[in-house]
Design a protein around this motif. Structure first.
Motif, PDB file in Angstrom:
ATOM      1  N   MET A   1      -4.895   0.065  20.882  1.00 21.50           N
ATOM      2  CA  MET A   1      -6.191   0.448  20.316  1.00 21.50           C
ATOM      3  C   MET A   1      -6.012   1.194  19.004  1.00 21.50           C
ATOM      4  O   MET A   1      -6.786   0.992  18.056  1.00 21.50           O
ATOM      5  N   GLU A   2      -5.018   2.059  18.953  1.00 21.42           N
ATOM      6  CA  GLU A   2      -4.736   2.799  17.727  1.00 21.42           C
ATOM      7  C   GLU A   2      -4.412   1.833  16.594  1.00 21.42           C
ATOM      8  O   GLU A   2      -4.933   1.964  15.477  1.00 21.42           O
ATOM      9  N   SER A   3      -3.600   0.830  16.877  1.00 23.39           N
ATOM     10  CA  SER A   3      -3.243  -0.173  15.865  1.00 23.39           C
ATOM     11  C   SER A   3      -4.466  -0.932  15.378  1.00 23.39           C
ATOM     12  O   SER A   3      -4.633  -1.150  14.183  1.00 23.39           O
ATOM     13  N   GLU A   4      -5.323  -1.338  16.318  1.00 24.19           N
ATOM     14  CA  GLU A   4      -6.533  -2.071  15.952  1.00 24.19           C
ATOM     15  C   GLU A   4      -7.484  -1.191  15.139  1.00 24.19           C
ATOM     16  O   GLU A   4      -8.091  -1.650  14.173  1.00 24.19           O
ATOM     17  N   ALA A   5      -7.620   0.065  15.517  1.00 28.13           N
ATOM     18  CA  ALA A   5      -8.502   0.986  14.798  1.00 28.13           C
ATOM     19  C   ALA A   5      -8.025   1.170  13.360  1.00 28.13           C
ATOM     20  O   ALA A   5      -8.832   1.181  12.426  1.00 28.13           O
ATOM     21  N   LYS A   6      -6.707   1.280  13.176  1.00 30.36           N
ATOM     22  CA  LYS A   6      -6.151   1.468  11.833  1.00 30.36           C
ATOM     23  C   LYS A   6      -6.429   0.263  10.932  1.00 30.36           C
ATOM     24  O   LYS A   6      -6.511   0.414   9.717  1.00 30.36           O
ATOM     25  N   LYS A   7      -6.561  -0.932  11.508  1.00 28.98           N
ATOM     26  CA  LYS A   7      -6.827  -2.152  10.734  1.00 28.98           C
ATOM     27  C   LYS A   7      -8.302  -2.287  10.354  1.00 28.98           C
ATOM     28  O   LYS A   7      -8.651  -3.124   9.533  1.00 28.98           O
ATOM     29  N   THR A   8      -9.164  -1.484  10.965  1.00 29.56           N
ATOM     30  CA  THR A   8     -10.603  -1.596  10.752  1.00 29.56           C
ATOM     31  C   THR A   8     -10.987  -1.095   9.363  1.00 29.56           C
ATOM     32  O   THR A   8     -10.519  -0.044   8.921  1.00 29.56           O
ATOM     33  N   ASP A   9     -11.853  -1.861   8.689  1.00 28.64           N
ATOM     34  CA  ASP A   9     -12.334  -1.488   7.361  1.00 28.64           C
ATOM     35  C   ASP A   9     -13.050  -0.141   7.431  1.00 28.64           C
ATOM     36  O   ASP A   9     -13.893   0.078   8.296  1.00 28.64           O
ATOM     37  N   GLY A  10     -12.684   0.760   6.540  1.00 30.53           N
ATOM     38  CA  GLY A  10     -13.310   2.077   6.503  1.00 30.53           C
ATOM     39  C   GLY A  10     -12.489   3.162   7.171  1.00 30.53           C
ATOM     40  O   GLY A  10     -12.803   4.340   7.070  1.00 30.53           O
ATOM     41  N   VAL A  11     -11.419   2.761   7.872  1.00 34.82           N
ATOM     42  CA  VAL A  11     -10.561   3.732   8.571  1.00 34.82           C
ATOM     43  C   VAL A  11      -9.316   3.996   7.723  1.00 34.82           C
ATOM     44  O   VAL A  11      -8.561   3.075   7.410  1.00 34.82           O
ATOM     45  N   ALA A  12      -9.113   5.251   7.344  1.00 38.55           N
ATOM     46  CA  ALA A  12      -7.910   5.637   6.601  1.00 38.55           C
ATOM     47  C   ALA A  12      -6.740   5.849   7.558  1.00 38.55           C
ATOM     48  O   ALA A  12      -5.608   5.486   7.267  1.00 38.55           O
ATOM     49  N   ASN A  13      -7.044   6.427   8.731  1.00 39.22           N
ATOM     50  CA  ASN A  13      -6.011   6.664   9.745  1.00 39.22           C
ATOM     51  C   ASN A  13      -6.691   6.881  11.087  1.00 39.22           C
ATOM     52  O   ASN A  13      -7.846   7.299  11.152  1.00 39.22           O
ATOM     53  N   ALA A  14      -5.974   6.564  12.154  1.00 34.93           N
ATOM     54  CA  ALA A  14      -6.496   6.770  13.512  1.00 34.93           C
ATOM     55  C   ALA A  14      -5.357   7.133  14.443  1.00 34.93           C
ATOM     56  O   ALA A  14      -4.248   6.626  14.300  1.00 34.93           O
ATOM     57  N   VAL A  15      -5.658   8.025  15.388  1.00 35.97           N
ATOM     58  CA  VAL A  15      -4.689   8.428  16.407  1.00 35.97           C
ATOM     59  C   VAL A  15      -5.411   8.425  17.752  1.00 35.97           C
ATOM     60  O   VAL A  15      -6.479   9.008  17.887  1.00 35.97           O
ATOM     61  N   VAL A  16      -4.822   7.725  18.731  1.00 36.18           N
ATOM     62  CA  VAL A  16      -5.373   7.722  20.088  1.00 36.18           C
ATOM     63  C   VAL A  16      -4.387   8.458  20.979  1.00 36.18           C
ATOM     64  O   VAL A  16      -3.216   8.107  21.040  1.00 36.18           O
ATOM     65  N   ASN A  17      -4.870   9.495  21.662  1.00 34.02           N
ATOM     66  CA  ASN A  17      -4.032  10.270  22.564  1.00 34.02           C
ATOM     67  C   ASN A  17      -4.436   9.939  23.998  1.00 34.02           C
ATOM     68  O   ASN A  17      -5.530  10.297  24.438  1.00 34.02           O
ATOM     69  N   PHE A  18      -3.551   9.249  24.712  1.00 34.52           N
ATOM     70  CA  PHE A  18      -3.830   8.839  26.089  1.00 34.52           C
ATOM     71  C   PHE A  18      -3.994  10.042  27.009  1.00 34.52           C
ATOM     72  O   PHE A  18      -4.876  10.064  27.863  1.00 34.52           O
ATOM     73  N   MET A  19      -3.177  11.067  26.820  1.00 35.78           N
ATOM     74  CA  MET A  19      -3.201  12.221  27.725  1.00 35.78           C
ATOM     75  C   MET A  19      -4.511  13.003  27.628  1.00 35.78           C
ATOM     76  O   MET A  19      -5.038  13.447  28.640  1.00 35.78           O
ATOM     77  N   THR A  20      -5.034  13.161  26.424  1.00 37.01           N
ATOM     78  CA  THR A  20      -6.272  13.929  26.255  1.00 37.01           C
ATOM     79  C   THR A  20      -7.511  13.040  26.247  1.00 37.01           C
ATOM     80  O   THR A  20      -8.633  13.564  26.224  1.00 37.01           O
ATOM     81  N   GLN A  21      -7.296  11.713  26.232  1.00 37.57           N
ATOM     82  CA  GLN A  21      -8.403  10.744  26.193  1.00 37.57           C
ATOM     83  C   GLN A  21      -9.266  10.969  24.950  1.00 37.57           C
ATOM     84  O   GLN A  21     -10.496  10.963  25.016  1.00 37.57           O
ATOM     85  N   LYS A  22      -8.591  11.178  23.794  1.00 40.97           N
ATOM     86  CA  LYS A  22      -9.310  11.413  22.548  1.00 40.97           C
ATOM     87  C   LYS A  22      -8.777  10.510  21.445  1.00 40.97           C
ATOM     88  O   LYS A  22      -7.607  10.155  21.422  1.00 40.97           O
TER      89      LYS A  22
END
Length: 72
Positions: free
Chosen positions: A18-39
């Motif tokens: 999901m993090e990889s897909e989010a980073k490819k999305t137009d308008g996203v400079a960076n994204a981080v998905v943390n499984f442990m915190t669900q954020k």
């Protein structure tokens, strides 16, 4: 601008995908998905509307995990 979203993700591997897909999305400079915190922390490109971008991020994440939910 950075924003933090609550996300439901079932496994660490899915979170990485999901993090990889989010980073490819137009308008996203960076994204981080943390499984442990669900954020997900999303940094938006300058001048982009976060709500519109997040709708596309959600679509991208649902390709990885169809039952994914992000609290927008």
């Amino acid at each position: 601008m950075k924003k933090t979203y609550k996300i439901e993700v079932d496994c660490a591997n899915c979170a990485n995908l999901m993090e990889s897909e989010a980073k490819k999305t137009d308008g996203v400079a960076n994204a981080v998905v943390n499984f442990m915190t669900q954020k997900m922390i999303v940094e938006f490109e300058e001048g982009k509307d976060p709500k519109a971008v997040m709708k596309n991020v959600l679509k991208a994440c649902k390709k990885v995990e169809p039952d994914c939910e992000i609290e927008l």
